[in-house]
Write a protein that holds these residues in place. Structure first.
Motif, short mmCIF file in Angstrom:
data_model
loop_
_atom_site.label_atom_id
_atom_site.label_comp_id
_atom_site.label_asym_id
_atom_site.label_seq_id
_atom_site.Cartn_x
_atom_site.Cartn_y
_atom_site.Cartn_z
N PRO A 204 0.81 -1.22 0.00
CA PRO A 204 0.00 0.00 0.00
C PRO A 204 0.85 1.27 0.00
O PRO A 204 1.99 1.27 0.46
CB PRO A 204 -0.80 -0.09 1.30
CG PRO A 204 -0.62 -1.47 1.81
CD PRO A 204 0.62 -2.01 1.22
N LEU A 205 0.25 2.33 -0.50
CA LEU A 205 0.91 3.63 -0.60
C LEU A 205 1.38 4.12 0.77
O LEU A 205 2.40 4.80 0.90
CB LEU A 205 -0.06 4.64 -1.21
CG LEU A 205 0.53 5.97 -1.68
CD1 LEU A 205 1.51 5.75 -2.82
CD2 LEU A 205 -0.58 6.92 -2.10
N SER A 206 0.63 3.72 1.83
CA SER A 206 0.95 4.20 3.18
C SER A 206 2.32 3.73 3.66
O SER A 206 2.86 4.26 4.62
CB SER A 206 -0.14 3.72 4.14
OG SER A 206 -0.23 2.32 4.07
N GLN A 207 2.89 2.74 2.98
CA GLN A 207 4.21 2.25 3.37
C GLN A 207 5.34 3.19 2.98
O GLN A 207 6.46 3.03 3.44
CB GLN A 207 4.48 0.89 2.70
CG GLN A 207 3.54 -0.22 3.13
CD GLN A 207 3.73 -0.59 4.58
OE1 GLN A 207 4.81 -0.97 5.00
NE2 GLN A 207 2.68 -0.41 5.38
N TYR A 208 5.05 4.14 2.06
CA TYR A 208 6.10 5.04 1.58
C TYR A 208 6.18 6.27 2.47
O TYR A 208 5.19 6.68 3.08
CB TYR A 208 5.80 5.50 0.14
CG TYR A 208 5.81 4.38 -0.87
CD1 TYR A 208 6.99 4.02 -1.52
CD2 TYR A 208 4.63 3.71 -1.19
CE1 TYR A 208 6.98 3.01 -2.46
CE2 TYR A 208 4.63 2.69 -2.13
CZ TYR A 208 5.81 2.34 -2.76
OH TYR A 208 5.82 1.34 -3.69
N PRO A 209 7.39 6.92 2.51
CA PRO A 209 7.47 8.22 3.18
C PRO A 209 6.55 9.23 2.49
O PRO A 209 6.27 9.10 1.29
CB PRO A 209 8.94 8.63 2.98
CG PRO A 209 9.63 7.50 2.33
CD PRO A 209 8.64 6.48 1.93
N ALA A 210 6.11 10.25 3.24
CA ALA A 210 5.10 11.18 2.74
C ALA A 210 5.51 11.83 1.41
O ALA A 210 4.71 11.95 0.49
CB ALA A 210 4.83 12.25 3.79
N GLY A 211 6.78 12.25 1.31
CA GLY A 211 7.24 12.93 0.08
C GLY A 211 7.13 12.02 -1.13
O GLY A 211 6.65 12.42 -2.20
N LEU A 212 7.52 10.76 -0.98
CA LEU A 212 7.47 9.80 -2.07
C LEU A 212 6.02 9.47 -2.45
O LEU A 212 5.69 9.28 -3.62
CB LEU A 212 8.22 8.54 -1.64
CG LEU A 212 8.76 7.65 -2.76
CD1 LEU A 212 9.58 8.47 -3.75
CD2 LEU A 212 9.61 6.53 -2.18
#
Lengths: 268, 308
Positions: A204-212
């Motif tokens: 899921p997208l939530s696994q990435y740092p906010a900027g990425l």
């Protein structure tokens, strides 16, 4: 008198709208003898589904998605489908297009007939979409067979796969007209691998740092993954239309650029 | 008769380069019309404009009474094109090449099948109908390309360097097929840098050099107008000898053209000139008398040979 009769000779009816379909006919003839090449586009996502979705899925278990817990294989399958739609449409509009335009001069022969550059560009995109539709239908049926499709919204999975295909076919065709040699195709690979791996396809997208996360939200395959996952799992919301519009505009702009560039390249 | 193709001050520019520099010509129904000239003379660019696959940069061009810029698709529907480089569809068989090409012209399949049978017979490829294109010989590919160009029963057949790269036997076979087409009333428009091809096939031709037309007429008229009746070819053992002999030979005949390996002496009486040259003792290793050809016309008009 005879000369006048000559100039009034009735021409065969050349329906301008039918002309792109001649490209599709041509490709059907060409693939009729190499159907095994055609099949590869189906097996690839299925192998990923078996290895990653079911194999790795056993280790991962369930994921939180939109407030629910979702089986990992159910999470990953729509992502694979969206990726397959992208890959399927790019084969014929990048590598195969390049061979036909640069080496075998197939299009030079075609453009000597009533077909024009717009017909060639449209025809190749239509063909790529049909190919993509066949692959995504086959993959969807595989998903159904594995019990991975809980929602009736999944009926829209194939049309959306065609939309993903349209976006990448248009962009691929346009991009290929700028290629000078095979070396440039390394850039295609360079773009596709990260898209495949990091468009929230496998986690899921939530696994990435906010900027990425912000960057990924702007990339094209992400739009398709979000759409397909929502349809398969039945999590419909209005914002999906924005993702769909993104893909439609991408395809339309690509197709337009491609038609103009093909004209400049093949009819100097 | 109304002209089939008519060009006035026709020009083609690629950026700053002028490939075709304001040429005028008229092609009439049923004739075999040639553009003769060396590589880079502007022949192919002219052909591509006629074929409506390259926009006109200046002047006017009418093909079959229509404007290529506005009616390209309708014009192309009535043309057959044999390009310089073979561009058969290598992913298809011989038969499928003809079938799909007919489909590009929107012909019904049954009609294409009928024509394809006939055309394969015409170009003697019936026994190769299920073969792929790649294994065919150069001559066979050329013949298939011609068959393909005829699938829409064109009124005009455009042939760009039709026999370049073919062996003599394949060339003669091709010439014979083209001659039969001409007899059937198909207008032939061809480019070539072979003067024998131009002499064999063309009723009328223009000689092009550096984007311009330098002469126009039937092969016979062109030779009669611009060259003498006969030519004496003098070959020398060494280039220095040829160079030394040039001034002497010039005193014996009004027109002498030095080319890479020989001197060409233009004369109306070849035997007399040959005798004079021998009597004068210019020391030529060989002396040959022949009739003047289009090659000589080109040399006289431009100072260069076609092969250069």
């Amino acid at each position: 008198m005879s000369a006048r009769m000559g100039s009034m000779r009735v021409l065969p009816p050349l329906g301008a709208r039918q002309r792109p379909w001649r490209m599709v006919e041509r490709n059907v003839l060409a693939y009729r003898r190499t159907w095994y090449v055609f099949l590869s586009g189906f097996f690839e996502p299925v192998l990923f589904l078996l290895s990653i979705g079911i194999g790795v899925g056993k280790l991962v278990g369930k994921l939180p998605f939109d407030g629910h817990l979702v089986d990992y294989k159910q999470f990953v399958a729509p992502g694979l489908l969206a990726s397959a739609a992208m890959n399927g449409s790019l084969l014929d509009t990048t590598f195969n297009f390049f061979v036909k335009y640069k080496y075998s001069h197939t299009y030079d022969a075609i453009l000597a007939t009533p077909l024009g550059t717009g017909d060639v560009a449209t025809g190749e995109v239509v063909w790529a979409l049909m190919r993509g539709a066949i692959y995504s239908t086959a993959f969807l049926l595989t998903m159904v067979a594995f019990g991975l499709v809980p929602s009736w919204w999944a009926l829209l999975v194939v049309p959306v796969a065609v939309l993903i295909g349209f976006a990448f076919a248009g962009a691929g065709l346009a991009g290929t007209t700028f290629m000078r040699s095979w070396v440039d195709f390394d850039y295609v690979t360079l773009a596709l691998v990260p898209l495949f791996l990091f468009s929230a396809t496998f986690f899921p997208l939530s696994q990435y740092p906010a900027g990425l996360q912000a960057v990924i939200r702007l990339t094209p395959l992400y739009q398709g993954v979000v759409l397909e996952r929502a349809l398969v799992l039945g999590h419909m919301q209005w914002t999906l239309l924005v993702h769909a519009a993104y893909l439609a505009v991408m395809g339309a702009v690509g197709l337009r650029v491609a038609a103009r560039r093909i004209g400049r390249l093949l009819q100097p | 008769m109304d002209p089939l193709i008519e060009a006035r001050a026709l020009t083609k520019r690629f950026g700053g380069f002028v490939a075709v520099d304001g040429i005028d010509f008229v092609i009439r129904p049923g004739e075999a019309f040639g553009f003769l000239g060396p590589n880079g003379a502007g022949k192919s660019s002219t052909m591509r404009m006629i074929g409506c696959v390259s926009p006109v940069s200046g002047g006017t061009l009418r093909v079959l009474g229509m404007d290529p810029a506005a009616d390209g698709a309708q014009i192309r529907a009535r043309l057959g094109v044999v390009p310089q480089e073979d561009n058969l569809d290598t992913e298809l068989t011989v038969w499928d090449n003809l079938m799909i090409y007919g489909r590009y012209f929107d012909l019904p399949r049954a009609e294409i099948r009928r024509r394809a049978e006939e055309l394969l017979e015409f170009v003697q490829l019936t026994d190769r109908r299920d073969s792929r294109v790649d294994p065919l010989s150069g001559g066979m590919k050329r013949r298939l390309t011609i068959a393909r160009a005829l699938i829409n029963e064109p009124e005009v057949l455009l042939l760009d360097e039709p026999t370049t790269g073919l062996d003599p036997q394949a060339r003669h076979m091709l010439w014979e097929r083209l001659y039969r087409l001409k007899q059937d009333g198909v207008t032939l428009v061809l480019t070539t840098h072979y003067m024998d091809e131009a002499e064999q096939l063309c009723d009328r031709l223009v000689i092009m050099d550096a984007g311009r037309i330098v002469a126009e007429g039937s092969p016979r008229d062109l030779v009669a107008t611009h060259a003498t009746r006969e030519v004496v070819e003098l070959r020398f053992g060494r280039a220095a000898e040829q160079h030394a002999a040039l001034a002497r030979v010039r005193t014996l005949a009004p027109r002498v053209e030095p080319v890479a390996d020989r001197l060409l002496v233009y004369t109306d009486d070849g035997d007399a000139t040959a005798a004079a040259v021998t009597a004068d003792g210019v020391g030529a290793a060989s002396v040959l008398v022949r009739r003047a050809s289009l090659e000589d016309v080109f040399l006289i008009l431009t100072g260069r040979t076609l092969e250069e």
